[in-house]
Enzyme design. Structure first.
Site, PDB file in Angstrom:
ATOM      1  N   GLY A 180      83.920  10.139  99.564  1.00 59.52           N
ATOM      2  CA  GLY A 180      83.263   8.946 100.117  1.00 59.52           C
ATOM      3  C   GLY A 180      84.271   8.249 101.017  1.00 59.52           C
ATOM      4  O   GLY A 180      85.412   8.004 100.589  1.00 59.52           O
ATOM      5  N   LYS A 181      83.861   7.956 102.255  1.00 60.47           N
ATOM      6  CA  LYS A 181      84.838   7.431 103.215  1.00 60.47           C
ATOM      7  C   LYS A 181      85.448   6.102 102.769  1.00 60.47           C
ATOM      8  O   LYS A 181      86.630   5.860 102.972  1.00 60.47           O
ATOM      9  CB  LYS A 181      84.197   7.273 104.587  1.00 60.47           C
ATOM     10  CG  LYS A 181      83.898   8.585 105.277  1.00 60.47           C
ATOM     11  CD  LYS A 181      83.242   8.331 106.622  1.00 60.47           C
ATOM     12  CE  LYS A 181      82.513   9.562 107.123  1.00 60.47           C
ATOM     13  NZ  LYS A 181      83.373  10.692 107.430  1.00 60.47           N
ATOM     14  N   ALA A 198      85.794   4.856  99.609  1.00 58.51           N
ATOM     15  CA  ALA A 198      86.695   5.033  98.465  1.00 58.51           C
ATOM     16  C   ALA A 198      87.966   5.765  98.892  1.00 58.51           C
ATOM     17  O   ALA A 198      89.070   5.430  98.442  1.00 58.51           O
ATOM     18  CB  ALA A 198      85.969   5.789  97.352  1.00 58.51           C
ATOM     19  N   GLU A 212      78.634   4.346 105.549  1.00 59.22           N
ATOM     20  CA  GLU A 212      77.739   5.232 104.779  1.00 59.22           C
ATOM     21  C   GLU A 212      77.000   4.443 103.689  1.00 59.22           C
ATOM     22  O   GLU A 212      76.840   4.935 102.567  1.00 59.22           O
ATOM     23  CB  GLU A 212      78.536   6.339 104.089  1.00 59.22           C
ATOM     24  CG  GLU A 212      79.214   7.332 104.979  1.00 59.22           C
ATOM     25  CD  GLU A 212      80.086   8.296 104.176  1.00 59.22           C
ATOM     26  OE1 GLU A 212      80.018   9.481 104.443  1.00 59.22           O
ATOM     27  OE2 GLU A 212      80.828   7.856 103.281  1.00 59.22           O
ATOM     28  N   LEU A 235      91.492  11.050 117.477  1.00 65.80           N
ATOM     29  CA  LEU A 235      91.269  12.267 118.264  1.00 65.80           C
ATOM     30  C   LEU A 235      91.878  13.484 117.595  1.00 65.80           C
ATOM     31  O   LEU A 235      92.419  14.372 118.270  1.00 65.80           O
ATOM     32  CB  LEU A 235      91.885  12.078 119.666  1.00 65.80           C
ATOM     33  CG  LEU A 235      91.334  10.915 120.501  1.00 65.80           C
ATOM     34  CD1 LEU A 235      92.191  10.668 121.732  1.00 65.80           C
ATOM     35  CD2 LEU A 235      89.890  11.197 120.921  1.00 65.80           C
ATOM     36  N   ALA A 253      94.152  16.200 116.274  1.00 66.72           N
ATOM     37  CA  ALA A 253      95.542  16.562 116.596  1.00 66.72           C
ATOM     38  C   ALA A 253      96.065  15.826 117.830  1.00 66.72           C
ATOM     39  O   ALA A 253      97.268  15.852 118.111  1.00 66.72           O
ATOM     40  CB  ALA A 253      95.645  18.062 116.809  1.00 66.72           C
ATOM     41  N   ASP A 254      95.171  15.171 118.594  1.00 69.99           N
ATOM     42  CA  ASP A 254      95.605  14.416 119.781  1.00 69.99           C
ATOM     43  C   ASP A 254      95.905  12.951 119.467  1.00 69.99           C
ATOM     44  O   ASP A 254      96.133  12.155 120.389  1.00 69.99           O
ATOM     45  CB  ASP A 254      94.556  14.519 120.891  1.00 69.99           C
ATOM     46  CG  ASP A 254      94.489  15.927 121.464  1.00 69.99           C
ATOM     47  OD1 ASP A 254      95.541  16.607 121.461  1.00 69.99           O
ATOM     48  OD2 ASP A 254      93.399  16.356 121.869  1.00 69.99           O
ATOM     49  N   GLY A 273      90.715  10.914 108.824  1.00 71.40           N
ATOM     50  CA  GLY A 273      90.222   9.663 109.400  1.00 71.40           C
ATOM     51  C   GLY A 273      90.214   8.534 108.365  1.00 71.40           C
ATOM     52  O   GLY A 273      90.546   7.384 108.685  1.00 71.40           O
ATOM     53  N   ASP A 274      89.862   8.861 107.127  1.00 71.39           N
ATOM     54  CA  ASP A 274      89.837   7.833 106.070  1.00 71.39           C
ATOM     55  C   ASP A 274      91.260   7.310 105.815  1.00 71.39           C
ATOM     56  O   ASP A 274      91.470   6.114 105.589  1.00 71.39           O
ATOM     57  CB  ASP A 274      89.276   8.411 104.764  1.00 71.39           C
ATOM     58  CG  ASP A 274      87.921   9.071 104.963  1.00 71.39           C
ATOM     59  OD1 ASP A 274      87.222   8.702 105.921  1.00 71.39           O
ATOM     60  OD2 ASP A 274      87.580   9.970 104.175  1.00 71.39           O
TER      61      ASP A 274
HETATM   62  P1  ADP Z   1      88.003  12.015 111.470  1.00 69.90           P
HETATM   63  O1  ADP Z   1      88.363  12.675 110.164  1.00 69.90           O
HETATM   64  O2  ADP Z   1      87.444  10.640 111.289  1.00 69.90           O
HETATM   65  O3  ADP Z   1      87.222  12.864 112.432  1.00 69.90           O
HETATM   66  P2  ADP Z   1      90.363  12.670 113.036  1.00 69.90           P
HETATM   67  O4  ADP Z   1      90.097  14.128 112.819  1.00 69.90           O
HETATM   68  O5  ADP Z   1      90.323  12.176 114.435  1.00 69.90           O
HETATM   69  O6  ADP Z   1      89.430  11.737 112.142  1.00 69.90           O
HETATM   70  O7  ADP Z   1      91.808  12.402 112.406  1.00 69.90           O
HETATM   71  C1  ADP Z   1      92.328  11.114 112.202  1.00 69.90           C
HETATM   72  C2  ADP Z   1      93.816  11.130 112.406  1.00 69.90           C
HETATM   73  O8  ADP Z   1      94.409  12.135 111.539  1.00 69.90           O
HETATM   74  C3  ADP Z   1      94.264  11.531 113.795  1.00 69.90           C
HETATM   75  O9  ADP Z   1      94.257  10.416 114.661  1.00 69.90           O
HETATM   76  C4  ADP Z   1      95.681  12.075 113.515  1.00 69.90           C
HETATM   77  O10 ADP Z   1      96.601  11.009 113.360  1.00 69.90           O
HETATM   78  C5  ADP Z   1      95.521  12.755 112.171  1.00 69.90           C
HETATM   79  N1  ADP Z   1      95.224  14.192 112.334  1.00 69.90           N
HETATM   80  C6  ADP Z   1      94.011  14.800 112.230  1.00 69.90           C
HETATM   81  N2  ADP Z   1      94.111  16.130 112.479  1.00 69.90           N
HETATM   82  C7  ADP Z   1      95.428  16.376 112.748  1.00 69.90           C
HETATM   83  C8  ADP Z   1      96.196  17.535 113.085  1.00 69.90           C
HETATM   84  N3  ADP Z   1      95.633  18.740 113.206  1.00 69.90           N
HETATM   85  N4  ADP Z   1      97.537  17.382 113.277  1.00 69.90           N
HETATM   86  C9  ADP Z   1      98.122  16.173 113.164  1.00 69.90           C
HETATM   87  N5  ADP Z   1      97.456  15.051 112.850  1.00 69.90           N
HETATM   88  C10 ADP Z   1      96.141  15.132 112.646  1.00 69.90           C
END
Ligand code: ADP
Length: 315
Positions: free
Chosen positions: A45-46, A48, A147, A232, A234-235, A264-265
């Site tokens: 759950g996002k 929690a 959610e 984003l 890995a970005d 993201g959480d």
């Molecule tokens: P969500 O899970 O909400 O889609 P993201 O995938 O954008 O969120 O990931 C959130 C944060 O987690 C990113 O801004 C980054 O700091 C980190 N992160 C996610 N994937 C990677 C990765 N492959 N390598 C390094 N950091 C990552």
């Protein structure tokens, strides 16, 4: 100054689930049964998850949500308590199941997920308002993840605004009513697909595929008058703040990405806790990015969430 003043005091309003994960050789087709050798249980759950991330990073955390009065609900709450999260504001409801995610994962990491929202879908506005009222004077920030019913989201955002508490909304998913909450100037933290949905709301559906994430985030931020932070993967994170230029923060270097569930959480919980502690938005985002990038090195949403020391070492 106490350690909680330094680490922040945060109220999180959002969903709690129990995740049941079965690893199989392949994903089932329609009407098909596949069998895997084991089933594992994770807290999810996002809302929690973000609460656990903030607590592990040292913040004082209260969590407001709803579970059923069943065994799953009791163990979900026990896990939150064990992580140092105060669950006094959780509504325990008779006659409704605790939210559950049923997840099948194949050997390539592809998955199929069905979520039964259960108690999350009936979290009441009165309970949310009471939790935010109780947090006034204690919490430096309210983090809301969406959610839960739209009126519960609205209750959290508008009560926080009325009480003068800073509010961060993780719009996952983007509810159509989010546009009505923009007048309360929440800090928004979409990922890239949620940003497209938010942009669609503020541009009233005008399709503009050529518009960059920075331009979309700027358009949304000019509507709320508050920062928009776009995660984003890995970005890293992009920050559009009406008061300054767009800033891009790179993700942390990760030697071996194991599982990005909950990244993201983790960002949201640690970012909102840092805001609660008085950090500026960019500084809080740096801490959130460092924590989220550390979190992808372990299986499951919560297992890789780092401590305050680990975050500091990574920054
Ligand atoms: P969500 O899970 O909400 O889609 P993201 O995938 O954008 O969120 O990931 C959130 C944060 O987690 C990113 O801004 C980054 O700091 C980190 N992160 C996610 N994937 C990677 C990765 N492959 N390598 C390094 N950091 C990552």
């Amino acid at each position: 100054m106490t350690s909680l003043d330094r680490a922040g005091r945060l109220l999180v309003v959002g969903a709690v689930n129990v995740d049941l994960v079965v690893a199989t050789d392949r994903l089932p087709g329609p009407g098909e049964t596949v069998v895997g050798p084991t089933v594992t249980r994770h807290g999810g759950g996002k809302g929690a998850n973000a609460a656990v991330a903030a607590a592990r990073a040292g913040a004082g955390v209260r969590y407001c949500g709803a579970v059923g009065s069943d065994d799953m609900g009791a163990s979900a709450l026990a896990e939150l308590r064990d992580s140092g999260v105060d669950v006094t504001d959780v509504d325990v409801l008779d006659g409704v199941a605790t939210g559950m995610a049923l997840i099948v994962v194949d050997p390539h990491g592809e998955n199929q997920i069905a979520v039964g929202a259960g108690a999350n879908a009936v979290l009441g506005t009165d309970e949310v308002r009471a939790a935010v009222d109780r947090a006034a004077g204690w919490a430096g920030c309210v983090l809301v993840s969406t959610e839960i019913p739209a009126d519960a989201v609205a209750a959290a955002v508008t009560t926080a605004a009325a009480r003068g508490i800073r509010c961060v909304v993780n719009p996952a998913p983007v509810l159509p009513s989010t546009v009505d909450l923009m007048a309360s100037a929440p800090v928004l933290t979409p990922n890239s697909s949620e940003l497209r949905d938010l942009y669609g709301l503020v541009s009233e559906g005008v399709a503009a595929p050529e518009i960059s994430a920075a331009e979309q985030a700027t358009a949304v931020a000019s509507r709320t008058g508050a920062p928009v932070l776009v995660t984003l993967g890995a970005d890293g994170v992009l920050i559009a703040d009406p008061a300054s230029e767009v800033i891009s923060l790179p993700a942390g270097q990760v030697a071996w990405v194991v599982d990005t569930t909950g990244a993201g959480d983790t960002f949201n919980g640690v970012f909102a806790a840092a805001l609660a502690a008085g950090s500026m938005v960019v500084e809080a985002a740096r801490r959130g990015v460092a924590a989220a990038s550390l979190s992808v090195a372990a299986v499951g949403a919560r297992a890789g969430m780092p401590s305050d020391d680990e975050i500091r070492r990574a920054m």
